[in-house]
Design a protein around this motif. Structure first.
Motif, PDB file in Angstrom:
ATOM      1  N   LEU A 126      46.395  35.091  53.085  1.00 48.14           N
ATOM      2  CA  LEU A 126      45.199  35.180  52.195  1.00 48.14           C
ATOM      3  C   LEU A 126      44.296  33.995  52.565  1.00 48.14           C
ATOM      4  CD1 LEU A 126      47.029  36.422  48.913  1.00 48.14           C
ATOM      5  CD2 LEU A 126      45.695  37.729  50.415  1.00 48.14           C
ATOM      6  N   ILE A 127      45.104  32.693  52.821  1.00 49.70           N
ATOM      7  CA  ILE A 127      44.128  31.463  53.001  1.00 49.70           C
ATOM      8  C   ILE A 127      43.730  31.550  54.328  1.00 49.70           C
ATOM      9  CG2 ILE A 127      44.281  28.964  53.242  1.00 49.70           C
ATOM     10  CD1 ILE A 127      46.653  28.928  51.217  1.00 49.70           C
ATOM     11  N   LEU A 128      44.155  32.189  55.366  1.00 54.06           N
ATOM     12  CA  LEU A 128      43.701  31.891  56.704  1.00 54.06           C
ATOM     13  C   LEU A 128      42.655  33.359  56.798  1.00 54.06           C
ATOM     14  CD1 LEU A 128      46.982  31.165  58.552  1.00 54.06           C
ATOM     15  CD2 LEU A 128      44.843  29.899  58.185  1.00 54.06           C
ATOM     16  N   VAL A 129      42.722  34.166  56.213  1.00 55.93           N
ATOM     17  CA  VAL A 129      41.805  35.310  56.502  1.00 55.93           C
ATOM     18  C   VAL A 129      40.459  34.899  55.850  1.00 55.93           C
ATOM     19  CG1 VAL A 129      41.044  37.486  54.972  1.00 55.93           C
ATOM     20  CG2 VAL A 129      43.390  37.283  56.027  1.00 55.93           C
ATOM     21  N   ALA A 130      40.363  33.799  54.799  1.00 55.71           N
ATOM     22  CA  ALA A 130      39.197  33.451  54.553  1.00 55.71           C
ATOM     23  C   ALA A 130      38.243  32.555  55.559  1.00 55.71           C
ATOM     24  CB  ALA A 130      39.172  32.411  53.243  1.00 55.71           C
ATOM     25  N   SER A 131      39.147  31.974  56.676  1.00 54.48           N
ATOM     26  CA  SER A 131      38.337  31.237  57.730  1.00 54.48           C
ATOM     27  C   SER A 131      38.240  32.047  58.953  1.00 54.48           C
ATOM     28  CB  SER A 131      39.417  29.987  57.933  1.00 54.48           C
ATOM     29  OG  SER A 131      39.556  29.406  56.705  1.00 54.48           O
ATOM     30  N   TYR A 132      39.362  32.786  59.143  1.00 54.36           N
ATOM     31  CA  TYR A 132      39.435  33.386  60.465  1.00 54.36           C
ATOM     32  C   TYR A 132      38.964  34.890  60.504  1.00 54.36           C
ATOM     33  CZ  TYR A 132      41.898  29.252  62.241  1.00 54.36           C
ATOM     34  OH  TYR A 132      42.038  28.084  62.721  1.00 54.36           O
ATOM     35  N   GLY A 133      39.057  35.430  59.243  1.00 53.52           N
ATOM     36  CA  GLY A 133      39.008  37.085  59.128  1.00 53.52           C
ATOM     37  C   GLY A 133      40.057  37.858  59.269  1.00 53.52           C
ATOM     38  N   ILE A 134      39.913  39.024  58.953  1.00 55.80           N
ATOM     39  CA  ILE A 134      41.260  40.182  59.179  1.00 55.80           C
ATOM     40  C   ILE A 134      41.414  40.131  60.692  1.00 55.80           C
ATOM     41  CG2 ILE A 134      41.794  42.316  59.011  1.00 55.80           C
ATOM     42  CD1 ILE A 134      40.040  42.726  56.679  1.00 55.80           C
ATOM     43  N   GLY A 135      42.883  40.051  60.979  1.00 56.88           N
ATOM     44  CA  GLY A 135      43.052  40.153  62.503  1.00 56.88           C
ATOM     45  C   GLY A 135      44.468  39.432  62.851  1.00 56.88           C
ATOM     46  N   VAL A 136      45.042  39.689  63.955  1.00 61.37           N
ATOM     47  CA  VAL A 136      46.107  39.299  64.496  1.00 61.37           C
ATOM     48  C   VAL A 136      46.158  37.642  64.517  1.00 61.37           C
ATOM     49  CG1 VAL A 136      47.702  39.163  66.702  1.00 61.37           C
ATOM     50  CG2 VAL A 136      46.206  41.202  65.970  1.00 61.37           C
ATOM     51  N   THR A 137      45.122  37.180  65.036  1.00 59.58           N
ATOM     52  CA  THR A 137      45.192  35.597  64.562  1.00 59.58           C
ATOM     53  C   THR A 137      45.788  35.229  63.497  1.00 59.58           C
ATOM     54  OG1 THR A 137      43.398  35.474  66.288  1.00 59.58           O
ATOM     55  CG2 THR A 137      43.731  33.707  65.088  1.00 59.58           C
ATOM     56  N   VAL A 138      45.315  35.778  62.236  1.00 57.60           N
ATOM     57  CA  VAL A 138      45.746  35.427  61.163  1.00 57.60           C
ATOM     58  C   VAL A 138      47.308  35.764  60.840  1.00 57.60           C
ATOM     59  CG1 VAL A 138      45.827  35.877  58.501  1.00 57.60           C
ATOM     60  CG2 VAL A 138      43.579  35.671  59.873  1.00 57.60           C
ATOM     61  N   GLY A 139      47.751  36.763  61.316  1.00 56.98           N
ATOM     62  CA  GLY A 139      49.007  36.843  61.052  1.00 56.98           C
ATOM     63  C   GLY A 139      50.097  35.840  62.033  1.00 56.98           C
ATOM     64  N   THR A 140      49.470  35.684  63.231  1.00 55.64           N
ATOM     65  CA  THR A 140      50.324  34.877  64.039  1.00 55.64           C
ATOM     66  C   THR A 140      50.432  33.482  63.567  1.00 55.64           C
ATOM     67  OG1 THR A 140      49.405  36.319  65.965  1.00 55.64           O
ATOM     68  CG2 THR A 140      50.756  34.062  66.513  1.00 55.64           C
ATOM     69  N   LEU A 141      49.147  33.124  63.058  1.00 54.24           N
ATOM     70  CA  LEU A 141      49.146  31.734  62.673  1.00 54.24           C
ATOM     71  C   LEU A 141      49.964  31.447  61.109  1.00 54.24           C
ATOM     72  CD1 LEU A 141      45.319  30.587  62.774  1.00 54.24           C
ATOM     73  CD2 LEU A 141      47.163  29.493  64.159  1.00 54.24           C
ATOM     74  N   SER A 142      50.084  32.399  60.374  1.00 54.79           N
ATOM     75  CA  SER A 142      50.980  32.448  59.162  1.00 54.79           C
ATOM     76  C   SER A 142      52.350  32.400  59.545  1.00 54.79           C
ATOM     77  CB  SER A 142      50.643  33.801  58.430  1.00 54.79           C
ATOM     78  OG  SER A 142      49.338  33.799  57.996  1.00 54.79           O
TER      79      SER A 142
END
Length: 261
Positions: A126-142
């Motif tokens: 949820l935090i990373l979505v605010a920075s990177y938007g919706i996508g695989v990058t957010v899931g991978t970083l999490s």
């Protein structure tokens, strides 16, 4: 005899008090959540209709379009495990009492990774979505952040359980810090490193589904989209594919562990 009777009476009283406390806490929590058995049983008919009419049978034709999402889920879990294990490997040597260069570094690294570990992957997403938007990058970083927090702790615990006799012998021969790590510590640590890393892959595959539902991509995002569009039979097909992926990963990782360890 009188002493034994007193001990038994005290233990009986403690047991009764604990049971009363648990019962009281349960009732208090039930009122706090408005939990009701009547509400649970009255909803069974609706759940049955949803499962057996709306959700089943799964839409097998949708499996082709879901295959890309399943692969994304596996890629996220695998990259999260590899990168997370690499970072955790370095941090764990700093966090373990047997390998840390200084106690202050040990405390600082353990505190840092404890903070990362105690924030759930869902919150990271949820935090990373605010920075990177919706996508695989957010899931991978999490997943990477979750892996670093978890693996650093278990790797450090594994390092603290190694046999220190060989380490002391290398100390006595005048070996430097890195020679001791390479020859005395890492050979003992390697089986634990492999086992925990593979277990982390299983955890990442499971977590990636939930993370995907809040914008982390993969099959979780496909499930969320199917629910919003009322495509429940496609959702049930996605759930079946998730189960196949999780069971396959568990089988493969257990076989690899058996061969390596």
């Amino acid at each position: 005899m009188e002493v034994i009777k007193d001990i038994r009476r005290t233990k009986r009283l403690q047991t009764i008090l604990i049971l009363l406390f648990v019962c009281g806490l349960t009732v208090w929590s039930a009122f706090g959540t408005n939990f009701s058995f009547y509400e649970v049983f009255s909803g069974i008919g609706l759940i049955s209709n949803f499962v057996f009419i709306d959700l089943l049978p799964p839409d097998i034709a949708a499996s082709d379009s879901l295959l890309a999402a399943i692969l994304e889920t596996f890629y996220m879990g695998f990259v999260g495990m590899v990168v997370g294990a690499g970072i955790a490997l370095v941090l764990s040597f700093l966090a373990a009492s047997t390998t840390t260069p200084h106690p202050v570094i040990q405390v600082a690294v353990r505190a840092f990774t404890s903070i990362i570990r105690n924030i759930p992957g869902l919150i990271w997403a949820l935090i990373l979505v605010a920075s990177y938007g919706i996508g695989v990058t957010v899931g991978t970083l999490s997943l990477i952040l979750g892996s670093v927090g978890f693996l650093t702790r278990v790797f450090a615990d594994t390092l603290e359980e190694i046999d220190t006799g060989k380490v002391e012998a290398l100390h006595a021969t005048g070996s430097n810090y890195f020679q001791i790590l390479a020859q005395g510590v890492f050979p003992q640590f390697f089986p634990g490193f492999v086992a925990w890393s593979l277990y982390n892959l299983e955890l990442n595959i499971r977590a990636s589904t939930i993370i995907g539902m809040v914008g982390g991509g993969g099959i979780g995002f496909a499930i969320q989209k199917g629910i919003k569009l009322f495509q429940y039979k496609e959702v049930s097909m996605a759930i079946i594919l998730v189960l196949i992926l999780i069971l396959s990963t568990e089988f493969l990782t257990s076989k690899i562990r058996e061969r390596i360890i």
